[in-house]
Design a protein around this motif. Sequence first.
Motif, PDB file in Angstrom:
ATOM      1  N   ILE A 103       1.036  -1.345  -0.111  1.00 14.51           N
ATOM      2  CA  ILE A 103      -0.441   0.180   0.188  1.00 14.51           C
ATOM      3  C   ILE A 103       0.611   1.525  -0.337  1.00 14.51           C
ATOM      4  O   ILE A 103       0.747   2.375  -0.817  1.00 14.51           O
ATOM      5  CB  ILE A 103      -1.029   0.150   1.279  1.00 14.51           C
ATOM      6  CG1 ILE A 103      -1.651  -1.285   0.505  1.00 14.51           C
ATOM      7  CG2 ILE A 103      -2.014   0.776   1.307  1.00 14.51           C
ATOM      8  CD1 ILE A 103      -2.911  -0.814   0.342  1.00 14.51           C
ATOM      9  N   SER A 104       2.024   1.440   0.772  1.00 15.89           N
ATOM     10  CA  SER A 104       2.983   1.892   1.044  1.00 15.89           C
ATOM     11  C   SER A 104       3.973   2.721  -0.687  1.00 15.89           C
ATOM     12  O   SER A 104       3.719   3.693  -0.823  1.00 15.89           O
ATOM     13  CB  SER A 104       4.114   1.878   1.712  1.00 15.89           C
ATOM     14  OG  SER A 104       5.080   3.149   1.843  1.00 15.89           O
ATOM     15  N   ILE A 105       3.709   1.144  -1.378  1.00 16.34           N
ATOM     16  CA  ILE A 105       4.630   1.706  -2.723  1.00 16.34           C
ATOM     17  C   ILE A 105       3.391   2.001  -3.572  1.00 16.34           C
ATOM     18  O   ILE A 105       3.887   2.881  -4.566  1.00 16.34           O
ATOM     19  CB  ILE A 105       4.796   0.284  -2.758  1.00 16.34           C
ATOM     20  CG1 ILE A 105       5.884   0.149  -2.191  1.00 16.34           C
ATOM     21  CG2 ILE A 105       6.043   0.322  -4.354  1.00 16.34           C
ATOM     22  CD1 ILE A 105       6.921  -1.999  -2.557  1.00 16.34           C
ATOM     23  N   ILE A 106       1.809   1.692  -3.977  1.00 22.58           N
ATOM     24  CA  ILE A 106       1.328   2.110  -4.395  1.00 22.58           C
ATOM     25  C   ILE A 106       0.902   4.066  -3.967  1.00 22.58           C
ATOM     26  O   ILE A 106       0.189   4.538  -5.453  1.00 22.58           O
ATOM     27  CB  ILE A 106       0.262   1.159  -5.157  1.00 22.58           C
ATOM     28  CG1 ILE A 106      -0.568   1.147  -3.530  1.00 22.58           C
ATOM     29  CG2 ILE A 106       0.480  -0.149  -5.396  1.00 22.58           C
ATOM     30  CD1 ILE A 106      -1.829   0.737  -3.772  1.00 22.58           C
ATOM     31  N   SER A 107       1.062   4.026  -2.696  1.00 26.00           N
ATOM     32  CA  SER A 107       0.696   5.297  -2.601  1.00 26.00           C
ATOM     33  C   SER A 107       1.636   6.446  -2.936  1.00 26.00           C
ATOM     34  O   SER A 107       0.639   7.721  -4.140  1.00 26.00           O
ATOM     35  CB  SER A 107       0.332   5.066  -0.530  1.00 26.00           C
ATOM     36  OG  SER A 107      -0.441   4.471  -0.208  1.00 26.00           O
ATOM     37  N   GLY A 108       2.744   5.775  -3.418  1.00 21.89           N
ATOM     38  CA  GLY A 108       3.973   6.789  -4.028  1.00 21.89           C
ATOM     39  C   GLY A 108       3.046   7.409  -5.715  1.00 21.89           C
ATOM     40  O   GLY A 108       3.795   7.843  -5.646  1.00 21.89           O
ATOM     41  N   GLN A 109       2.356   6.770  -6.338  1.00 25.32           N
ATOM     42  CA  GLN A 109       1.895   6.353  -7.469  1.00 25.32           C
ATOM     43  C   GLN A 109       0.579   7.408  -7.681  1.00 25.32           C
ATOM     44  O   GLN A 109      -0.106   7.792  -8.410  1.00 25.32           O
ATOM     45  CB  GLN A 109       1.894   5.079  -8.177  1.00 25.32           C
ATOM     46  CG  GLN A 109       3.178   4.593  -8.270  1.00 25.32           C
ATOM     47  CD  GLN A 109       2.210   3.051  -8.782  1.00 25.32           C
ATOM     48  OE1 GLN A 109       1.382   2.959  -9.356  1.00 25.32           O
ATOM     49  NE2 GLN A 109       3.178   2.441  -8.060  1.00 25.32           N
ATOM     50  N   LEU A 110      -0.095   8.082  -6.554  1.00 21.24           N
ATOM     51  CA  LEU A 110      -1.401   8.596  -7.038  1.00 21.24           C
ATOM     52  C   LEU A 110      -1.469   9.550  -7.119  1.00 21.24           C
ATOM     53  O   LEU A 110      -2.694  10.372  -7.987  1.00 21.24           O
ATOM     54  CB  LEU A 110      -1.924   8.749  -5.001  1.00 21.24           C
ATOM     55  CG  LEU A 110      -2.544   7.390  -4.110  1.00 21.24           C
ATOM     56  CD1 LEU A 110      -2.913   7.691  -2.991  1.00 21.24           C
ATOM     57  CD2 LEU A 110      -3.468   6.260  -5.373  1.00 21.24           C
ATOM     58  N   ASN A 111      -0.020  10.291  -6.999  1.00 25.56           N
ATOM     59  CA  ASN A 111      -0.120  12.350  -7.708  1.00 25.56           C
ATOM     60  C   ASN A 111      -1.034  13.202  -7.100  1.00 25.56           C
ATOM     61  O   ASN A 111      -1.835  13.697  -8.120  1.00 25.56           O
ATOM     62  CB  ASN A 111       0.435  11.934  -9.348  1.00 25.56           C
ATOM     63  CG  ASN A 111       1.256  10.870  -9.442  1.00 25.56           C
ATOM     64  OD1 ASN A 111       2.014  10.697  -8.772  1.00 25.56           O
ATOM     65  ND2 ASN A 111       1.628  10.390 -10.883  1.00 25.56           N
ATOM     66  N   GLY A 112      -0.971  12.668  -6.149  1.00 30.36           N
ATOM     67  CA  GLY A 112      -2.478  13.632  -5.998  1.00 30.36           C
ATOM     68  C   GLY A 112      -3.649  13.604  -5.604  1.00 30.36           C
ATOM     69  O   GLY A 112      -4.673  13.879  -5.541  1.00 30.36           O
ATOM     70  N   LYS A 113      -4.191  11.972  -6.400  1.00 31.77           N
ATOM     71  CA  LYS A 113      -5.160  11.473  -6.308  1.00 31.77           C
ATOM     72  C   LYS A 113      -6.359  11.505  -5.233  1.00 31.77           C
ATOM     73  O   LYS A 113      -5.005  10.807  -4.218  1.00 31.77           O
ATOM     74  CB  LYS A 113      -5.723  10.528  -7.235  1.00 31.77           C
ATOM     75  CG  LYS A 113      -5.463  10.333  -8.754  1.00 31.77           C
ATOM     76  CD  LYS A 113      -5.665   8.569  -9.360  1.00 31.77           C
ATOM     77  CE  LYS A 113      -5.700   8.751 -10.801  1.00 31.77           C
ATOM     78  NZ  LYS A 113      -5.521   7.823 -11.595  1.00 31.77           N
ATOM     79  N   ASN A 114      -7.213  11.785  -5.137  1.00 27.80           N
ATOM     80  CA  ASN A 114      -7.992  11.590  -4.288  1.00 27.80           C
ATOM     81  C   ASN A 114      -9.322  10.155  -4.015  1.00 27.80           C
ATOM     82  O   ASN A 114      -9.636  10.156  -4.950  1.00 27.80           O
ATOM     83  CB  ASN A 114      -9.102  13.079  -3.725  1.00 27.80           C
ATOM     84  CG  ASN A 114     -10.052  12.763  -2.925  1.00 27.80           C
ATOM     85  OD1 ASN A 114      -9.954  12.695  -1.345  1.00 27.80           O
ATOM     86  ND2 ASN A 114     -11.387  13.082  -2.841  1.00 27.80           N
ATOM     87  N   ILE A 115      -8.395   8.947  -4.016  1.00 32.76           N
ATOM     88  CA  ILE A 115      -8.878   7.893  -3.335  1.00 32.76           C
ATOM     89  C   ILE A 115      -8.471   7.270  -2.551  1.00 32.76           C
ATOM     90  O   ILE A 115      -7.574   7.737  -1.599  1.00 32.76           O
ATOM     91  CB  ILE A 115      -7.807   6.886  -4.565  1.00 32.76           C
ATOM     92  CG1 ILE A 115      -7.858   7.904  -5.914  1.00 32.76           C
ATOM     93  CG2 ILE A 115      -8.159   5.959  -4.591  1.00 32.76           C
ATOM     94  CD1 ILE A 115      -7.525   7.081  -6.994  1.00 32.76           C
TER      95      ILE A 115
END
Length: 888
Positions: free
Chosen positions: A594-606
């Motif tokens: 979860i920590s790894i993919i959180s870095g891919q959110l780029n500000g998405k409100n997910i």
Amino acid sequence: MSIVEFIMNHYIMIAELLGLWGMLDIGVHLNKRTVSVTRTVIFLIFIESIVWYIEFCLRDYSTLSLWRPILTATIYLLQPLILMAIMEIYAPIKKHKFLLYLPLVISAVILYTSQWTHLVFYYTADNKYLGHDPYYHMFPYFLFIFYAIVFLIRFIICNQKYSVRIRVVIYFISAACLAGVVIHVIYHSSVDYGTLFASFLILYYLFLYMQTSKIDTLTGLMNRQCYYFDIEKEKRKISSVVSVDMNDLKRINDSEGHEAGDIALCTVADCLLVGTGRTKSVYRIGGDEFAILYFDKTEQEVQADIEVMKGELAKTEYVCAFGYEMIDEHEDIDTAMKEADEIMYAHKRKIKNTEERQIAEHKEAMINVMHEALHSGMWGMEFDENGTMISVSWSKEFREMIGFIDESDFPNTLEAWSSRLHPDDYNRVLREFNETVEDYSNTKTYDVEYQFQIKNGEWRWFHAMGRLLRRKDGSPLSYVGMFVDITSRKEAQEELQQALIQAEQASFAKTTFLSNMSHDIRTPINGIMGMTVIALEHLDERDRVEECLRAVDDSAHHLLSLVNDVLDLSRIEAGKITKNSETFDMNALIGNCISIISGQLNGKNIDISVDTENLEHTIFIGDELHLRQVFINILGNSVKFTNPGDSISVKAEEVSFKDGIADVKIYLSDTGIGMSKDYLPRLYEAFSQEVSDARTKYHGTGLGMAITKQFMDLMGGTISVESELGVGTTFTLELSFEVDVEEHLVDHMTSHKDYDVSGMKVLVAEDVDVNLIIVETLLEENGVIVTTTEDGDEVVEAFKDSEVGYYDAILMDIMMPKMDGLEATRVIRGLDREDAKTIPIIATTANAFEEDGQRAMDAGMNAHVTKPIDVVELFSTLDNFYHGGNHD
């Protein structure tokens, strides 16, 4: 002279000849040639009598008539000519026929010119007959006697087949008639011989008429009635009876025709007549059966004669069975013949059995060889004259091929076969079958392939071939053919077809792969190159340079992800990925992902949620590495294919626990764009993407889910998916893990700063300047003393020139121009110094496969770090050798 006077003088002859002429029309089993020649003889006798009567009347004239010499010469020539004609009736002369008539031709010239040459005879002016001298004057009579002798010799030869009694009667008749002529010649009696000739003909034909009831008209042998008459009349003289039966007459009649059968019977009769004399009589007693009676013969003589007859038969293509019985003075002939029949039939059965066995064995051997070679079965059908099928037969081999035993199991009917044809082939096969039967031109052959259901229900492929034998009018007589099981060939063809399809698909996939990867790799490279140019142009603007470097870093990571995906897929397809087994914490693993993919959110409100409350155990032994990649691939797709405001959830539950094994279900869900039902079957195909612009819009390769499915299969788990367009997607993972009850967890460090390698002396071999700068900078910034070389031979020399124990480790690139890292390692390990065997040598290479690491270990290296270099992995490895007991 009057006609009445002529008739009165010759009424006996005329009556005889007219009666004979009429008798020829009522049939005495005479062939047409015999009848026509006989009528010619009758005509000649009439002519001879008329000519003689005219010549006789001309004698009363006192002066010579020119007709009298011509008529006299004609009379002299007609008399021997009549003998020759009678000879033609009885036994046609074939060989040297002209030689027999040559004396008549010469005599005609002599006699018709004699009146003027006076050579034989002549008439004086007062009509008196005179001869040249006593010898020449007798020339016409000598000519007649010559032909009479020839006639008798021929007559005797032709009558040898008759019994002694019959021959005596024939010779008496002939001698009596001819004697009358001779007596008249001796006594110079001027009479007409026509009556004698006519009487001879009548007597001869009376003999023939009697013989029709005794002689077999086909073979000329005596018949059954004659046989019964002789055994009764001559029973006291009969010493032996022989029974003879011909083999294969029916076959000859059926296959070659009755004319060939008649020839065969006549040939056999001629062979049996060899050696015929007064002590032997041969009879045809019906069909192909013969009987022989011997008179006053010993058993040795009978046996010898039988061998002679067998020898004659051996020269022909026909075979006969013989049986004989000797007769003593008290034995009944009928009883002896029955015993001879028994011996003959036993001999016949032996011959027939031998022939049939040889033929049957030969045919069976040929058929067996053919069946063994082709693995085939036979079939046959018979038709009546109307073209209606009247019988069907299936061979034993065919029944065995399809799993049946006998006729009760698989009847001899067409329906037994046709009912088992595959529905897709039924109409086509029967149409071919019937069209072949109906083709009266006999040019069409039956040659089809079809599926057939054998007894156990299995569908197998057969190749059937057939040919029709037809009557002269074209109607079918028999239909014969064979079956060959071609299932293996069809399967091989199908395999080849599938291989061709797969090859074409592989070629297409290769083309697609190159096209896709060309686009996917060029995109991040373009970002790296473009941002580098911008950064170089704005070196005095820190914020702008930092922004460019971050973009370069993102592109580099994306490019590395592409390369890793391709490498993972190729390694999976090559079967070079192995299952790992290590202790891990499921909660920590999920949290890390979860920590790894959180870095891919780029500000998405997910919103991302995790639920592991239903996990009774959390410390498992399993393949953490590949499970982590599965999580990241699926969750990474969830990040890509969700919009702001959507949610992602991870739920793990323990379904069961038994004998230390926990069955776990993990649900990875999102409320993103979802997938259509039509696309789901292609989800796990390489390069498969439902949205055509996904590669540019979502930065995907279409390899992630293919790799995910392969990893799940590797771990022995299953993956399923439910998805709906515009609603979202849920992946369900089902796995089994061994539970580590002692919870031996590994403390995973996440930063290279946690490792202390300051003061460590490292010899580096790297031929690429950029890579050398990166390694040197990273190491020196963390207190490592670095010595750099650019090739294998340089690192070997640097190590040899150093003091023993000076270097703590060697970082060895594998691919170098002069001496590669593997060879350099082997050289170092072979040096004669204490630290050559113990110094840690760490491979740093872009060759990331497991077999690459194994080759490094085999060359003498201690560890394998792949490029791009993971800084944490590099410092962890160095720290392990520096503080792990390998450093003095």
